[in-house]
Design a protein around this motif. Structure first.
Motif, PDB file in Angstrom:
ATOM      1  N   SER A 102       0.810  -1.216   0.000  1.00 23.51           N
ATOM      2  CA  SER A 102       0.000   0.000   0.000  1.00 23.51           C
ATOM      3  C   SER A 102       0.847   1.272   0.000  1.00 23.51           C
ATOM      4  N   ILE A 103       2.125   1.178   0.396  1.00 24.68           N
ATOM      5  CA  ILE A 103       2.952   2.389   0.434  1.00 24.68           C
ATOM      6  C   ILE A 103       4.135   2.360  -0.527  1.00 24.68           C
ATOM      7  N   LEU A 104       4.730   1.180  -0.768  1.00 29.54           N
ATOM      8  CA  LEU A 104       6.021   1.183  -1.448  1.00 29.54           C
ATOM      9  C   LEU A 104       5.968   1.583  -2.928  1.00 29.54           C
ATOM     10  N   PRO A 105       5.016   1.096  -3.744  1.00 31.12           N
ATOM     11  CA  PRO A 105       5.031   1.506  -5.153  1.00 31.12           C
ATOM     12  C   PRO A 105       4.991   3.020  -5.347  1.00 31.12           C
ATOM     13  N   LYS A 106       4.116   3.713  -4.599  1.00 26.96           N
ATOM     14  CA  LYS A 106       4.053   5.167  -4.735  1.00 26.96           C
ATOM     15  C   LYS A 106       5.323   5.820  -4.203  1.00 26.96           C
ATOM     16  N   MET A 107       5.878   5.280  -3.116  1.00 26.46           N
ATOM     17  CA  MET A 107       7.114   5.820  -2.572  1.00 26.46           C
ATOM     18  C   MET A 107       8.243   5.740  -3.596  1.00 26.46           C
ATOM     19  N   LEU A 108       8.357   4.602  -4.259  1.00 22.90           N
ATOM     20  CA  LEU A 108       9.413   4.439  -5.258  1.00 22.90           C
ATOM     21  C   LEU A 108       9.187   5.338  -6.468  1.00 22.90           C
ATOM     22  N   SER A 109       7.933   5.573  -6.827  1.00 23.30           N
ATOM     23  CA  SER A 109       7.660   6.488  -7.945  1.00 23.30           C
ATOM     24  C   SER A 109       8.098   7.914  -7.605  1.00 23.30           C
ATOM     25  N   ILE A 110       8.011   8.281  -6.325  1.00 20.77           N
ATOM     26  CA  ILE A 110       8.495   9.594  -5.885  1.00 20.77           C
ATOM     27  C   ILE A 110      10.017   9.631  -5.932  1.00 20.77           C
ATOM     28  N   PHE A 111      10.647   8.602  -5.373  1.00 20.42           N
ATOM     29  CA  PHE A 111      12.104   8.573  -5.279  1.00 20.42           C
ATOM     30  C   PHE A 111      12.781   8.424  -6.645  1.00 20.42           C
ATOM     31  N   TRP A 112      12.199   7.590  -7.519  1.00 18.37           N
ATOM     32  CA  TRP A 112      12.867   7.271  -8.782  1.00 18.37           C
ATOM     33  C   TRP A 112      12.454   8.178  -9.939  1.00 18.37           C
ATOM     34  N   PHE A 113      11.172   8.529 -10.000  1.00 16.67           N
ATOM     35  CA  PHE A 113      10.658   9.258 -11.163  1.00 16.67           C
ATOM     36  C   PHE A 113      10.122  10.647 -10.823  1.00 16.67           C
TER      37      PHE A 113
END
Length: 332
Positions: free
Chosen positions: A96-107
């Motif tokens: 519930s948190i990691l995909p959006k977190m990675l989209s912030i960090f990576w893209f």
């Protein structure tokens, strides 16, 4: 989307727009902007590496637990049913948190839809409450198995396990439901920036142009209504378990029984200590740096899902033996 001006105070966003006479108020903003970890933007890529590793381990570990329990009929007993429930909860919680977190960090993809933000908020807190309930169920299972072993199979039948699972689901779903419902009905100011990697409850409601004390007090009430009774019951269960362990006749029996319960205690501590720390510092830790709070808030959602399958897999002999058997079969 152009980000509006904001200032940070006590780890929260206080928009300048709230004091501006030209503030535009709208009931449902189309989206929010998640900043990630303010002050550490240059390190986002490096911070994402351990978080991503924790998530991968959590996914692999929890799916392994589910697969082994499904394949091994000797594991179709209450404790392993509860472990499967815990594995599903951990998978949903971390996802519930990691995909959006990675989209912030990576893209640098910071925008999140208003409804998606409230849905994420609901899922996070709903499954935290569910995880606490399953830990209570596991403690009760160990209490009955050790303190009243002859009646274990008659007390914890499949029907009782199903009812416990349903009760845990309903408790989590109903207790947390007021959070997104309240957040949806409040008017919001022009600022839609959230200084966080996900839609944390207080970080979202702080943006509302309304008196949010009821929501803050309710969140604190839910924390103590859930954690207080759950920790008390777990403490009582393991106090009785330890008394029963020390009354066993041989040292080998004591060590074997304590080893099984030791894994449960490790999981319990890994869940409750970071949860309480993050919840209380967010409300009362005025001097805690914002970036430290955000990192802690992410760790406490990712650490238990990663540790649970490792602890149970290594410390629970039946799971470990079955896993080794599967690995050796594939090699031959």
């Amino acid at each position: 989307m152009k980000e509006t001006l904001f200032c940070l105070r006590v780890g929260h966003i206080l928009p300048y727009a709230m004091s501006n006479s030209n503030t535009t108020i709208f009931t449902n903003p189309s989206s929010f902007i998640l900043l990630g970890i303010p002050g550490l933007e240059a390190a986002h890529i490096w911070i994402s590496i351990p978080f991503c590793a924790m998530y991968i381990i959590a996914v692999l570990g929890n799916f392994t637990i589910l697969l082994i329990v499904r394949m091994e009929t000797s594991l179709h007993v209450p404790m392993y049913y509860f472990l499967c429930m815990l594995a599903v909860i951990d998978l949903v919680l971390s996802t519930s948190i990691l995909p959006k977190m990675l989209s912030i960090f990576w893209f640098n993809s910071r925008e999140i839809d208003f409804s998606a933000c409230l849905t994420q908020l609901y899922f996070i807190y709903c499954f935290i409450v569910m995880e606490s309930g399953i830990l209570v169920a596991l403690a009760w299972d160990r209490y009955v198995a050790i303190c009243n072993p002859l009646r274990h199979s008659t007390i914890l039948t499949n029907a009782v396990v199903a009812k416990i699972g349903l009760a845990v689901l309903l408790r989590g779903g109903l207790l947390v439901l007021p959070h997104p419902l309240q957040a949806r009905r409040w008017p919001y100011c022009r600022t839609n920036v959230i200084a966080h990697t996900y839609c944390e409850h207080l970080a979202v409601v702080k943006l509302a142009c309304a008196d949010i004390r009821s929501s803050s007090y309710y969140g604190l009430l839910v924390t103590f209504l859930v954690i207080g009774p759950d920790v008390s019951f777990i403490t009582f269960s393991y106090t009785q378990i330890l008394r029963a362990i020390f009354s066993l006749p041989t040292k080998e029996a004591r060590l074997k029984t304590f080893g099984t319960c030791g894994s449960h205690l490790c999981v319990i501590l890994a869940f409750y200590i970071p949860t309480l720390f993050s919840s209380l510092t967010y409300r009362f830790g005025q001097n805690v740096p914002l970036h430290f709070h955000i990192i802690t808030a992410n760790v406490y959602l990712l650490l238990p899902p990663m540790l649970n399958p490792i602890i149970y897999g290594v410390r629970t002999k039946l799971i470990w033996d079955r896993l080794l058997h599967l690995l050796t079969q594939k090699r031959t």
